[in-house]
Design a protein around this motif. Sequence first.
Motif, PDB file in Angstrom:
ATOM      1  N   LYS A  83       0.835  -1.191   0.000  1.00 20.62           N
ATOM      2  CA  LYS A  83       0.000   0.000   0.000  1.00 20.62           C
ATOM      3  C   LYS A  83       0.871   1.242   0.000  1.00 20.62           C
ATOM      4  O   LYS A  83       1.877   1.314   0.714  1.00 20.62           O
ATOM      5  CB  LYS A  83      -0.942   0.027   1.202  1.00 20.62           C
ATOM      6  CG  LYS A  83      -2.001   1.121   1.103  1.00 20.62           C
ATOM      7  CD  LYS A  83      -3.144   0.887   2.070  1.00 20.62           C
ATOM      8  CE  LYS A  83      -4.264   1.899   1.816  1.00 20.62           C
ATOM      9  NZ  LYS A  83      -5.435   1.663   2.685  1.00 20.62           N
ATOM     10  N   GLU A  84       0.483   2.202  -0.829  1.00 19.38           N
ATOM     11  CA  GLU A  84       1.210   3.451  -0.928  1.00 19.38           C
ATOM     12  C   GLU A  84       1.349   4.098   0.448  1.00 19.38           C
ATOM     13  O   GLU A  84       0.374   4.213   1.192  1.00 19.38           O
ATOM     14  CB  GLU A  84       0.480   4.390  -1.883  1.00 19.38           C
ATOM     15  CG  GLU A  84       1.187   5.699  -2.158  1.00 19.38           C
ATOM     16  CD  GLU A  84       0.405   6.588  -3.091  1.00 19.38           C
ATOM     17  OE1 GLU A  84       0.980   7.588  -3.585  1.00 19.38           O
ATOM     18  OE2 GLU A  84      -0.801   6.290  -3.352  1.00 19.38           O
ATOM     19  N   GLY A  85       2.576   4.484   0.785  1.00 18.48           N
ATOM     20  CA  GLY A  85       2.830   5.146   2.057  1.00 18.48           C
ATOM     21  C   GLY A  85       3.393   4.240   3.136  1.00 18.48           C
ATOM     22  O   GLY A  85       3.894   4.725   4.151  1.00 18.48           O
ATOM     23  N   GLN A  86       3.348   2.927   2.947  1.00 17.40           N
ATOM     24  CA  GLN A  86       3.890   2.011   3.943  1.00 17.40           C
ATOM     25  C   GLN A  86       5.388   1.851   3.751  1.00 17.40           C
ATOM     26  O   GLN A  86       5.975   2.316   2.770  1.00 17.40           O
ATOM     27  CB  GLN A  86       3.202   0.641   3.850  1.00 17.40           C
ATOM     28  CG  GLN A  86       3.646  -0.199   2.655  1.00 17.40           C
ATOM     29  CD  GLN A  86       3.265  -1.675   2.758  1.00 17.40           C
ATOM     30  OE1 GLN A  86       2.304  -2.099   2.143  1.00 17.40           O
ATOM     31  NE2 GLN A  86       4.022  -2.425   3.535  1.00 17.40           N
ATOM     32  N   ASN A  87       6.029   1.194   4.684  1.00 17.05           N
ATOM     33  CA  ASN A  87       7.416   0.747   4.528  1.00 17.05           C
ATOM     34  C   ASN A  87       7.379  -0.773   4.436  1.00 17.05           C
ATOM     35  O   ASN A  87       6.512  -1.414   5.030  1.00 17.05           O
ATOM     36  CB  ASN A  87       8.277   1.190   5.708  1.00 17.05           C
ATOM     37  CG  ASN A  87       9.753   1.161   5.382  1.00 17.05           C
ATOM     38  OD1 ASN A  87      10.279   2.098   4.788  1.00 17.05           O
ATOM     39  ND2 ASN A  87      10.426   0.075   5.741  1.00 17.05           N
ATOM     40  N   VAL A  88       8.289  -1.354   3.696  1.00 19.91           N
ATOM     41  CA  VAL A  88       8.308  -2.809   3.581  1.00 19.91           C
ATOM     42  C   VAL A  88       9.725  -3.335   3.761  1.00 19.91           C
ATOM     43  O   VAL A  88      10.694  -2.701   3.333  1.00 19.91           O
ATOM     44  CB  VAL A  88       7.737  -3.260   2.210  1.00 19.91           C
ATOM     45  CG1 VAL A  88       8.639  -2.828   1.057  1.00 19.91           C
ATOM     46  CG2 VAL A  88       7.507  -4.760   2.173  1.00 19.91           C
ATOM     47  N   ARG A  89       9.816  -4.452   4.444  1.00 16.34           N
ATOM     48  CA  ARG A  89      11.070  -5.203   4.583  1.00 16.34           C
ATOM     49  C   ARG A  89      10.845  -6.565   3.945  1.00 16.34           C
ATOM     50  O   ARG A  89       9.955  -7.307   4.352  1.00 16.34           O
ATOM     51  CB  ARG A  89      11.464  -5.362   6.049  1.00 16.34           C
ATOM     52  CG  ARG A  89      11.874  -4.070   6.735  1.00 16.34           C
ATOM     53  CD  ARG A  89      12.172  -4.287   8.216  1.00 16.34           C
ATOM     54  NE  ARG A  89      11.008  -4.854   8.917  1.00 16.34           N
ATOM     55  CZ  ARG A  89       9.966  -4.128   9.333  1.00 16.34           C
ATOM     56  NH1 ARG A  89       9.945  -2.828   9.124  1.00 16.34           N
ATOM     57  NH2 ARG A  89       8.955  -4.704   9.940  1.00 16.34           N
ATOM     58  N   LEU A  90      11.661  -6.880   2.964  1.00 16.72           N
ATOM     59  CA  LEU A  90      11.535  -8.146   2.240  1.00 16.72           C
ATOM     60  C   LEU A  90      12.798  -8.953   2.480  1.00 16.72           C
ATOM     61  O   LEU A  90      13.878  -8.608   2.001  1.00 16.72           O
ATOM     62  CB  LEU A  90      11.326  -7.889   0.746  1.00 16.72           C
ATOM     63  CG  LEU A  90      10.047  -7.110   0.419  1.00 16.72           C
ATOM     64  CD1 LEU A  90      10.367  -5.862  -0.381  1.00 16.72           C
ATOM     65  CD2 LEU A  90       9.048  -7.976  -0.335  1.00 16.72           C
TER      66      LEU A  90
END
Length: 601
Positions: A83-90
């Motif tokens: 979702k636009e605006g989130q941060n993600v760790r992959l």
Amino acid sequence: MRSNLDRRALLRGAAAGGAGLALAPWLPAWAQSGTAGLARALPEVAGEDIRLVIDHVMRDVDGRRSHGIGINGTVPGLLIRLKEGQNVRLHVENRLGEESSIHWHGLILPFHMDGVPGVSFPGIAPRSTFTYDFPIRQAGTYWYHSHSGLQEQMGHYGPIVIDPAAPHAQPADREHVIVLSDHSPLHPHTIFRKLKQMGGYFNFQKQTLADQLAGRGQSAAERAEWGAMRMDPSDVADVTGSTYTYLVNGHGPRDKWTALFAPGERVRLRFVNASAMTTFNVRMPGLKLTIVEADGLPVRPVAVDEFQIAVAETYDAIVEPAGDRAYALVAESVDRSGMAVATLAPRAGMVAPVPPLRPRPLATMKDMGMGGMGGTAMPAGDACTPEHAAMGHCRATPGAADHAAHGGSMDHGGMDHSMRDFSVVPDSVAKSPTVQSISPMPVDRTGEPGQGLEGAGHRVLTYRDLVATARNPDVRAPERTLELHLTGNMERYMWAFDGRKFSEITDPIPFGLGERVRVRLVNDTMMGHPIHLHGHFFELVTGHGDHAPRKHTVNVQPGGIVEFDFTADAVGDWAFHCHMLYHMHAGMMQVVSVRPAGEAA
């Protein structure tokens, strides 16, 4: 509305990825991908902490079992929904016995998260884990894939959907992600070796005496002239349906992948061309496709009957199926040697008639860079965009008068000279074996529907149909122009920028941070080249001013010119390459280096 998510498939994907996979609690019902009870849905994962595993898999395509590389046990890999605006760790674990990587295609992120070994990071070593960590600053349809060796051809790719922070301007009642790709039982290194041995190895559609006697294709005189130039007009695709099966979401035509709709619904189809080498022509007989996004960004809705999608491009289309009937989704390879097929239906078990393959296209003088024969090298009059007029491009290029004097004839003496005439290109183009031909009169082909679609008989999308819905973020005039030639030698299967393969380049293409540049791509070959710039979007110069369409990948048609305006707004080293996998592997790649003013690249 009832969710159409395949829960069992999703749980299988979650189990493969470990406890770090999280389903998005904010996911609306219409956004659930796949169709329960029919073909296997794409397993889906979302959240801020995601675990992905790269490993060997066995896959079944049209009833044939073969080896591949998958993500969390699937090909294509998991659908990653953000979702636009989130941060993600992959967290990406590599269980292969070789280096791997994941490039997040089209995403705007820090360069060291871009995922290109040797350019932006070291790669993911065998049996190790690398964590990508970046903010999500955009919305739309994107995808991810390996940038290591030829792993992408083996199934190392998957889709990304980023939901916008605000409601969609073009809402839909339901959506389906459509990942198009190509699959071969041959190992990709075997495919590449065969191409090096004979560029037309996979072309089983060469012209024959029977074609000539039946009046199909070229006349005997035309064939003799093309033969004298050692060029084959049927050489439209390097790798064809002779070895490829064309897939929808990992399924071949015999698998009958089906997606559901309810009559009266607006259905969003998110198309991703994740193939290694195949440009597809997409249509749904009986349905208009309203294009609403290109490369993840919104465009003014344009209704078409068909569109060409090059390797690595994405398009979102809205369809409004009606009645108790099924519709065929057909993605025909550009050379028409095969097609990917799926079905959109109101209930399981329904089928739709699939149209036969259309006659194969043949390359023309325009595909050889003779588009200005007997006329101007760029569009003239109403077809000449203001941008081109301002740059003085609506005039004949050097040599046009000589060719016009031939009356547009195929005189081999003049042709042989013109196809190797370096006087019509900058000195930056190397006089190397990688340059088999030079386009003496290339033309802007962004107003054309794509190779082989000129006489389709219905409306086909062109790049000039695309208009951004929002004003471009940077509308400054370019400070300079950079011209790059796309060059190749089909006989030796060598591909390059400006006649220099990636292995021969010592310095990157330098840009200053914030610099505004017009890039002019000239295709000196008879193949289309989807050119992708990492870490940036650019504005196509197609006459739409401050609402120019913004893309990250653009297909430069054979013998064609594409111009785009580009703001170097992301510091770092970024890959810039043809997205035909074997073209990139053979050398058509460079590095763009963006540095603050006064800092050396």
